[in-house]
Design a protein around this motif. Structure first.
Motif, PDB file in Angstrom:
ATOM      1  N   ASN A 160       8.558   0.700  15.171  1.00 41.61           N
ATOM      2  CA  ASN A 160       7.388   1.385  15.730  1.00 41.61           C
ATOM      3  C   ASN A 160       6.882   2.515  14.845  1.00 41.61           C
ATOM      4  O   ASN A 160       5.816   3.056  15.102  1.00 41.61           O
ATOM      5  CB  ASN A 160       7.720   1.949  17.115  1.00 41.61           C
ATOM      6  N   ASP A 161       7.631   2.886  13.804  1.00 42.27           N
ATOM      7  CA  ASP A 161       7.234   3.994  12.946  1.00 42.27           C
ATOM      8  C   ASP A 161       6.214   3.536  11.908  1.00 42.27           C
ATOM      9  O   ASP A 161       6.265   2.410  11.417  1.00 42.27           O
ATOM     10  CB  ASP A 161       8.434   4.579  12.215  1.00 42.27           C
ATOM     11  N   THR A 162       5.307   4.418  11.587  1.00 42.01           N
ATOM     12  CA  THR A 162       4.363   4.187  10.506  1.00 42.01           C
ATOM     13  C   THR A 162       4.690   5.169   9.398  1.00 42.01           C
ATOM     14  O   THR A 162       4.596   6.373   9.591  1.00 42.01           O
ATOM     15  CB  THR A 162       2.909   4.427  10.975  1.00 42.01           C
ATOM     16  N   TRP A 163       5.092   4.644   8.255  1.00 38.18           N
ATOM     17  CA  TRP A 163       5.450   5.485   7.125  1.00 38.18           C
ATOM     18  C   TRP A 163       4.198   5.706   6.288  1.00 38.18           C
ATOM     19  O   TRP A 163       3.533   4.764   5.878  1.00 38.18           O
ATOM     20  CB  TRP A 163       6.536   4.810   6.291  1.00 38.18           C
ATOM     21  N   HIS A 164       3.894   6.956   5.999  1.00 38.27           N
ATOM     22  CA  HIS A 164       2.742   7.277   5.166  1.00 38.27           C
ATOM     23  C   HIS A 164       3.152   7.511   3.715  1.00 38.27           C
ATOM     24  O   HIS A 164       2.371   7.268   2.813  1.00 38.27           O
ATOM     25  CB  HIS A 164       2.026   8.521   5.707  1.00 38.27           C
TER      26      HIS A 164
ATOM     27  N   SER B 283       0.806  -1.209   0.000  1.00 39.50           N
ATOM     28  CA  SER B 283       0.000   0.000   0.000  1.00 39.50           C
ATOM     29  C   SER B 283       0.843   1.264   0.000  1.00 39.50           C
ATOM     30  O   SER B 283       0.368   2.322  -0.345  1.00 39.50           O
ATOM     31  CB  SER B 283      -0.932   0.011   1.216  1.00 39.50           C
ATOM     32  N   LEU B 284       2.108   1.150   0.425  1.00 36.73           N
ATOM     33  CA  LEU B 284       2.974   2.320   0.434  1.00 36.73           C
ATOM     34  C   LEU B 284       3.620   2.498  -0.930  1.00 36.73           C
ATOM     35  O   LEU B 284       3.846   1.544  -1.652  1.00 36.73           O
ATOM     36  CB  LEU B 284       4.077   2.169   1.494  1.00 36.73           C
TER      37      LEU B 284
END
Length: 159
Positions: free
Chosen positions: A101-105, A39-40
């Motif tokens: 823990n990071d969420t990349w948008h 999805s990224l």
């Protein structure tokens, strides 16, 4: 004056990247890598950065190359001369560490290695090349030999 950019595979100034696996019936390419999250929108390691944009300008005194290399330190860039008259500019931008823990948008900044080569004309002074890096712009100056003006001798016309 307008500058046109060509897109011919055989043109040495072409901006296109040739992918030898383009058109094959599998989902792997030299310029793409599978990612864990479809999805990224991740650029591949070499897609955008492999074709580092470089301007080549000739002045009466020198050939001047300017490369936009934002975020790259001068220690990460190499300027070399190969085969006597081929200027090579190369470097690498490393990808930021991805924390669990990071969420990349969105990831749009490219990373990876780049190499650009330019065959210099015979009038280039290869032993006097200078390079400087300022505000993410690499400037390479290749001085030119002075053009020797032909000696003109007047001939008197008799008669």
């Amino acid at each position: 004056m307008s500058i046109t950019r060509s897109s011919n595979t055989f043109d040495p100034f072409s901006l296109d990247l040739w992918d030898p696996f383009d058109g094959f019936p599998f989902n792997h390419s030299l310029f793409s890598t599978p990612r864990s999250s479809p999805s990224l929108s991740f650029p591949s390691d070499t897609s955008a950065f492999a074709a580092a944009r470089i301007d080549w300008r000739e002045t009466p005194e020198a050939h001047v190359f300017k490369a936009d290399l934002p975020g790259i330190k001068k220690e990460e860039v190499k300027v070399e001369v190969e085969e006597g008259n081929v200027l090579q500019i190369s470097g690498e931008r490393t990808r930021e560490n991805e924390e669990k823990n990071d969420t990349w948008h969105r990831v749009e900044r490219s990373s990876g290695k780049f190499v650009r080569r330019f065959r210099l004309p015979e009038n280039a002074k290869m032993d006097q090349i200078k390079a400087a890096m300022e505000n993410g712009v690499l400037t390479v100056t290749v001085p030119k030999e002075e053009v020797k003006k032909p000696e003109v001798k007047s001939i008197e016309i008799s008669g």
